[in-house]
Scaffold this motif. Structure first.
Motif, PDB file in Angstrom:
ATOM      1  N   GLU A 105       0.832  -1.206   0.000  1.00  0.00           N
ATOM      2  CA  GLU A 105       0.000   0.000   0.000  1.00  0.00           C
ATOM      3  C   GLU A 105       0.867   1.257   0.000  1.00  0.00           C
ATOM      4  O   GLU A 105       0.555   2.237  -0.694  1.00  0.00           O
ATOM      5  CB  GLU A 105      -0.932   0.000   1.216  1.00  0.00           C
ATOM      6  CG  GLU A 105      -1.847   1.211   1.303  1.00  0.00           C
ATOM      7  CD  GLU A 105      -2.773   1.356   0.108  1.00  0.00           C
ATOM      8  OE1 GLU A 105      -3.206   2.491  -0.166  1.00  0.00           O
ATOM      9  OE2 GLU A 105      -3.073   0.337  -0.561  1.00  0.00           O
ATOM     10  N   ARG A 123       2.163   1.816  -3.473  1.00  0.00           N
ATOM     11  CA  ARG A 123       1.110   2.336  -4.346  1.00  0.00           C
ATOM     12  C   ARG A 123       0.943   3.850  -4.154  1.00  0.00           C
ATOM     13  O   ARG A 123       0.869   4.610  -5.126  1.00  0.00           O
ATOM     14  CB  ARG A 123      -0.198   1.599  -4.053  1.00  0.00           C
ATOM     15  CG  ARG A 123      -1.351   1.976  -4.982  1.00  0.00           C
ATOM     16  CD  ARG A 123      -2.574   1.136  -4.702  1.00  0.00           C
ATOM     17  NE  ARG A 123      -2.337  -0.277  -4.988  1.00  0.00           N
ATOM     18  CZ  ARG A 123      -2.262  -1.240  -4.086  1.00  0.00           C
ATOM     19  NH1 ARG A 123      -2.409  -0.950  -2.799  1.00  0.00           N
ATOM     20  NH2 ARG A 123      -2.045  -2.482  -4.428  1.00  0.00           N
ATOM     21  N   ALA A 162       1.984  -2.251  -7.988  1.00  0.00           N
ATOM     22  CA  ALA A 162       1.842  -1.020  -7.206  1.00  0.00           C
ATOM     23  C   ALA A 162       2.845   0.040  -7.633  1.00  0.00           C
ATOM     24  O   ALA A 162       2.624   1.232  -7.405  1.00  0.00           O
ATOM     25  CB  ALA A 162       2.016  -1.325  -5.715  1.00  0.00           C
TER      26      ALA A 162
END
Length: 223
Positions: free
Chosen positions: A77, A80, A109
Motif C-alpha cells: 500500500e 502504491r 503497485a
C-alpha cells in the motif's frame, strides 16, 4: 556486471536513500552497508509504511528501500501511494518474502526492483543504482517466479469451479445435457444444477449466451 548509474550521481549529487523496515537490526545493517558505498547516502529510516509515506514527502529521496510486511500500512500500500504521489522516487523492495502473489502486487503497485534479504552487498548496491537510473532489477529467484507465472496460461472463466468448467466446455461444443451427464458420469439433474450455477456466475439467461461467453474465453473450440 557494472552498476547502472545516473550521470548526475557521478561526482555530483549522491543517491539519497530512505530505508523502510520494521526491524531496527535490519535497518542498522543496511545503514552500515550503504555508508561504505560512494555516491549513496542514507537520509532517513522508518519502521512502517505510513512513516515512509510521510518521510518521502519531507526528505524527497531518490530511492526507497522498502520491506513489504510491516505493521499498520504495509509495504504494498505504501508503494502504491508513493508511486502515485511521488513518481520521481524509485522504490526497491528488499524483503524475505518471495510469494508470487506478493511479487505481482508490489510490481503492480509501482516497485522498480525486488530483492530478497540475504542478497550480497554488490547486488544491493547494483539494485539501488539501477532503480535510481530509472531501470528495473530483480533477484534471480524473483525473475524465475515471474517467468514461471507468465508462462502459465490464465484459467478461462475463473469464477467457475473445475466441474462447472468441464460442463461449460461440453456445453460450448453443443453437447446435450444427457450426453454431458453420460460423459462426466453424473446424473442429468446434477448437470442441470451445474448449468443453473453457470448461468448465474456468467450473468446470462440462456444456453446460447453461455456458449458465446465460453467460446470467447477459449472453451469448446477443440474437438
Amino acid at each position: 556486471m557494472p552498476a547502472l548509474v545516473r550521470t548526475s550521481t557521478i561526482g555530483r549529487m549522491p543517491i539519497r536513500v530512505l530505508l523502510a523496515d520494521d526491524h531496527p537490526v535490519v535497518r542498522g545493517g543496511l545503514i552500515a552497508l550503504l555508508d561504505t558505498l560512494p555516491g549513496i547516502t542514507v537520509v532517513g529510516q522508518v519502521g512502517d509504511g505510513a512513516a515512509a509515506l510521510r518521510e518521502v514527502a519531507l526528505l524527497r529521496p531518490d530511492v526507497i528501500v522498502m520491506d513489504l510486511r510491516m505493521p499498520g500500512m504495509d509495504g504494498v500500500e505504501a508503494i502504491r501511494r508513493i508511486a502515485t504521489g511521488h513518481p520521481g522516487t524509485a522504490i526497491l523492495v528488499l524483503t524475505m518474502f518471495d510469494e508470487e502473489t506478493l511479487i505481482t502486487e508490489a510490481l503492480a503497485a509501482g516497485a522498480r526492483g525486488y530483492l530478497l534479504k540475504g542478497a550480497e552487498q554488490e547486488e544491493i548496491e547494483r539494485a539501488i543504482r539501477t532503480v535510481a537510473a530509472g531501470a528495473t532489477i530483480f533477484s534471480h529467484g524473483v525473475v524465475e517466479r515471474i517467468l514461471r507465472r507468465s508462462a502459465t496460461p490464465p484459467t478461462p472463466l475463473p469464477q467457475l469451479t473445475d466441474r462447472e468448467r468441464e460442463v461449460t466446455e461440453l456445453l460450448a461444443r453443443g453437447v446435450s445435457n444427457a450426453a454431458i451427464a453420460d460423459r462426466l458420469g453424473i446424473a442429468p439433474k446434477t448437470v442441470g444444477n451445474h448449468i443453473s450455477a453457470i448461468f448465474l456466475k456468467l450473468g446470462v439467461a440462456s444456453r446460447a449466451e453461455a456458449i458465446v461467453q465460453a467460446r470467447e474465453a477459449g472453451l469448446g473450440l477443440g474437438r
